[in-house]
Design a protein around this motif. Structure first.
Motif, mmCIF file in Angstrom:
data_model
loop_
_atom_site.group_PDB
_atom_site.id
_atom_site.type_symbol
_atom_site.label_atom_id
_atom_site.label_comp_id
_atom_site.label_asym_id
_atom_site.label_seq_id
_atom_site.Cartn_x
_atom_site.Cartn_y
_atom_site.Cartn_z
ATOM 1 N N VAL A 1 -4.498 -2.711 0.519
ATOM 2 C CA VAL A 1 -5.805 -2.281 0.152
ATOM 3 C C VAL A 1 -6.722 -1.453 1.030
ATOM 4 C CG1 VAL A 1 -6.915 -4.449 0.860
ATOM 5 C CG2 VAL A 1 -7.687 -3.377 -1.206
ATOM 6 N N SER A 2 -7.170 -0.647 0.304
ATOM 7 C CA SER A 2 -8.305 0.226 1.138
ATOM 8 C C SER A 2 -9.477 0.330 0.046
ATOM 9 C CB SER A 2 -7.587 1.510 1.508
ATOM 10 O OG SER A 2 -7.160 2.311 0.454
ATOM 11 N N ALA A 3 -10.627 0.652 0.644
ATOM 12 C CA ALA A 3 -11.532 0.946 -0.085
ATOM 13 C C ALA A 3 -12.557 2.038 0.311
ATOM 14 C CB ALA A 3 -12.545 -0.259 -0.218
ATOM 15 N N SER A 4 -13.266 2.713 -0.539
ATOM 16 C CA SER A 4 -14.420 3.798 -0.191
ATOM 17 C C SER A 4 -15.548 3.447 -1.120
ATOM 18 C CB SER A 4 -13.639 5.190 -0.286
ATOM 19 O OG SER A 4 -13.403 5.443 -1.807
ATOM 20 N N TYR B 1 1.159 -0.820 -3.901
ATOM 21 C CA TYR B 1 2.244 -1.952 -4.128
ATOM 22 C C TYR B 1 3.316 -1.413 -3.781
ATOM 23 C CZ TYR B 1 5.232 -5.058 -6.668
ATOM 24 O OH TYR B 1 6.134 -5.848 -6.867
ATOM 25 N N PHE B 2 4.015 -2.319 -2.722
ATOM 26 C CA PHE B 2 5.382 -2.180 -2.151
ATOM 27 C C PHE B 2 6.387 -3.148 -2.707
ATOM 28 C CE2 PHE B 2 2.896 -0.062 0.914
ATOM 29 C CZ PHE B 2 3.610 1.068 1.154
ATOM 30 N N PRO B 3 7.489 -2.700 -3.733
ATOM 31 C CA PRO B 3 8.123 -3.712 -4.524
ATOM 32 C C PRO B 3 9.242 -4.103 -3.204
ATOM 33 C CG PRO B 3 8.817 -1.749 -5.313
ATOM 34 C CD PRO B 3 7.515 -1.445 -4.306
ATOM 35 N N ARG B 4 9.921 -5.051 -3.800
ATOM 36 C CA ARG B 4 11.356 -5.488 -3.208
ATOM 37 C C ARG B 4 12.286 -4.173 -3.425
ATOM 38 N NH1 ARG B 4 10.541 -10.200 -5.907
ATOM 39 N NH2 ARG B 4 9.814 -12.023 -4.283
ATOM 40 N N THR C 1 9.181 -2.867 -13.222
ATOM 41 C CA THR C 1 8.334 -3.295 -12.285
ATOM 42 C C THR C 1 7.092 -2.721 -12.050
ATOM 43 O OG1 THR C 1 10.422 -3.932 -10.991
ATOM 44 C CG2 THR C 1 8.431 -3.916 -9.773
ATOM 45 N N TYR C 2 7.182 -1.303 -11.998
ATOM 46 C CA TYR C 2 5.810 -0.577 -11.837
ATOM 47 C C TYR C 2 4.817 -0.922 -12.966
ATOM 48 C CZ TYR C 2 8.386 1.710 -8.177
ATOM 49 O OH TYR C 2 9.272 1.883 -7.061
ATOM 50 N N LEU C 3 5.394 -0.700 -14.364
ATOM 51 C CA LEU C 3 4.613 -1.002 -15.344
ATOM 52 C C LEU C 3 4.154 -2.230 -15.619
ATOM 53 C CD1 LEU C 3 6.432 1.449 -18.092
ATOM 54 C CD2 LEU C 3 4.191 1.892 -16.929
ATOM 55 N N GLY C 4 5.002 -3.243 -15.140
ATOM 56 C CA GLY C 4 4.367 -4.587 -15.234
ATOM 57 C C GLY C 4 3.224 -5.027 -14.168
ATOM 58 N N ILE C 5 3.492 -4.439 -13.102
ATOM 59 C CA ILE C 5 2.213 -4.595 -12.080
ATOM 60 C C ILE C 5 1.044 -3.707 -12.742
ATOM 61 C CG2 ILE C 5 1.195 -3.873 -9.845
ATOM 62 C CD1 ILE C 5 3.277 -6.300 -9.678
ATOM 63 N N VAL C 6 1.209 -2.581 -13.172
ATOM 64 C CA VAL C 6 -0.016 -1.842 -13.861
ATOM 65 C C VAL C 6 -0.534 -2.755 -14.999
ATOM 66 C CG1 VAL C 6 -0.728 0.308 -15.047
ATOM 67 C CG2 VAL C 6 0.940 0.459 -12.975
ATOM 68 N N ASP C 7 0.190 -3.119 -15.842
ATOM 69 C CA ASP C 7 -0.186 -3.932 -16.951
ATOM 70 C C ASP C 7 -1.145 -5.062 -16.533
ATOM 71 O OD1 ASP C 7 0.568 -2.303 -19.033
ATOM 72 O OD2 ASP C 7 2.471 -3.377 -19.267
ATOM 73 N N LEU C 8 -0.346 -5.942 -15.603
ATOM 74 C CA LEU C 8 -1.104 -7.095 -15.027
ATOM 75 C C LEU C 8 -2.565 -6.790 -14.397
ATOM 76 C CD1 LEU C 8 0.060 -9.977 -13.729
ATOM 77 C CD2 LEU C 8 -0.899 -8.837 -11.639
ATOM 78 N N ILE C 9 -2.486 -5.735 -13.403
ATOM 79 C CA ILE C 9 -4.050 -5.219 -12.928
ATOM 80 C C ILE C 9 -4.802 -4.795 -14.183
ATOM 81 C CG2 ILE C 9 -5.125 -3.668 -11.575
ATOM 82 C CD1 ILE C 9 -2.333 -3.913 -9.519
ATOM 83 N N GLN D 1 9.012 8.571 -4.681
ATOM 84 C CA GLN D 1 7.868 8.177 -5.547
ATOM 85 C C GLN D 1 8.256 6.688 -6.112
ATOM 86 O OE1 GLN D 1 5.473 10.420 -7.092
ATOM 87 N NE2 GLN D 1 6.089 11.411 -5.252
ATOM 88 N N ASP D 2 8.477 5.739 -4.910
ATOM 89 C CA ASP D 2 8.761 4.573 -5.144
ATOM 90 C C ASP D 2 7.533 3.443 -4.756
ATOM 91 O OD1 ASP D 2 9.005 5.003 -2.362
ATOM 92 O OD2 ASP D 2 10.909 3.919 -2.223
ATOM 93 N N ILE D 3 6.258 4.028 -4.464
ATOM 94 C CA ILE D 3 5.177 3.233 -3.923
ATOM 95 C C ILE D 3 4.151 3.443 -5.066
ATOM 96 C CG2 ILE D 3 3.553 2.878 -2.168
ATOM 97 C CD1 ILE D 3 5.632 4.233 -0.251
#
Length: 186
Positions: A56-59, A80-83, A91-99, A128-130
């Motif tokens: 996490v980072s913030a501005s 997000y760094f997946p396994r 996996t990526y869309l699952g994380i996006v949906d959750l957030i 493009q895996d992050i």
């Protein structure tokens, strides 16, 4: 002839309490960690971090809004760094949906609820895996006045608003404002 009064409304204005940006960031970190079960690193750990995880980072940005209020915008980037075996679109869309569900309208920070303006995602990295998700949280807050400074604080204001029918002519008597704003309502 005076217009008949159809309703009277009393408005109480409460200035926004001060929100520390670290408290907003902590609320986002806690919500993401709890919902995903993933570790959220606030410092960049270059080696030996356990996947899946978030960094996490913030501005932030602050703009004076009035003499007593500032407009702030906190932008939080979750990376997000997946396994290794979960680097896929599902996996990526699952994380996006959750957030997006977590912050679809806002985030509770102490006794305030801050609305979220946007949640955007993008991919980064050589392959493009992050996944990077950016959350933008704008809010207003009261200006902290220096103790003992030359700032005069308003004591009390009364405001009454009368709504009148537009079927008849308006008179000066119909234009009344009365309400009370004091230290008990601020």
């Amino acid at each position: 002839m005076a217009w008949p009064k159809t309703s009277t409304r009393k408005y109480v204005i409460t200035l926004a309490k001060i929100v520390r940006q670290i408290d907003a960031l902590s609320a986002v970190i806690q919500a993401v960690s709890k919902a995903t079960g993933c570790k959220v690193y606030s410092d960049e750990v270059l080696e030996k971090f356990k996947k899946p995880c978030f960094f996490v980072s913030a501005s932030s940005r602050m703009t004076p809004y009035t003499d007593n209020v500032v407009e702030k915008e906190l932008t939080i980037a979750l990376t997000y760094f997946p396994r290794d075996n979960e680097k896929n679109e599902i996996t990526y869309l699952g994380i996006v949906d959750l957030i997006q569900r977590l912050f679809q309208s806002g985030v509770q920070v102490g006794d305030r609820y801050l609305h979220v303006e946007s949640v955007e995602d993008d991919r980064t990295g050589e392959e493009q895996d992050i996944l990077q998700v950016t959350i933008v949280i704008p809010f207003l807050e009261q200006v902290e006045k220096p103790a003992g400074g030359n700032v005069e604080i308003m004591g009390e204001v009364e405001l009454n608003i009368h709504t009148i029918s537009n079927k008849q002519r308006r008179t000066a008597e119909d234009e009344k404002w009365n309400s009370k704003i004091d230290s008990g309502t601020i």
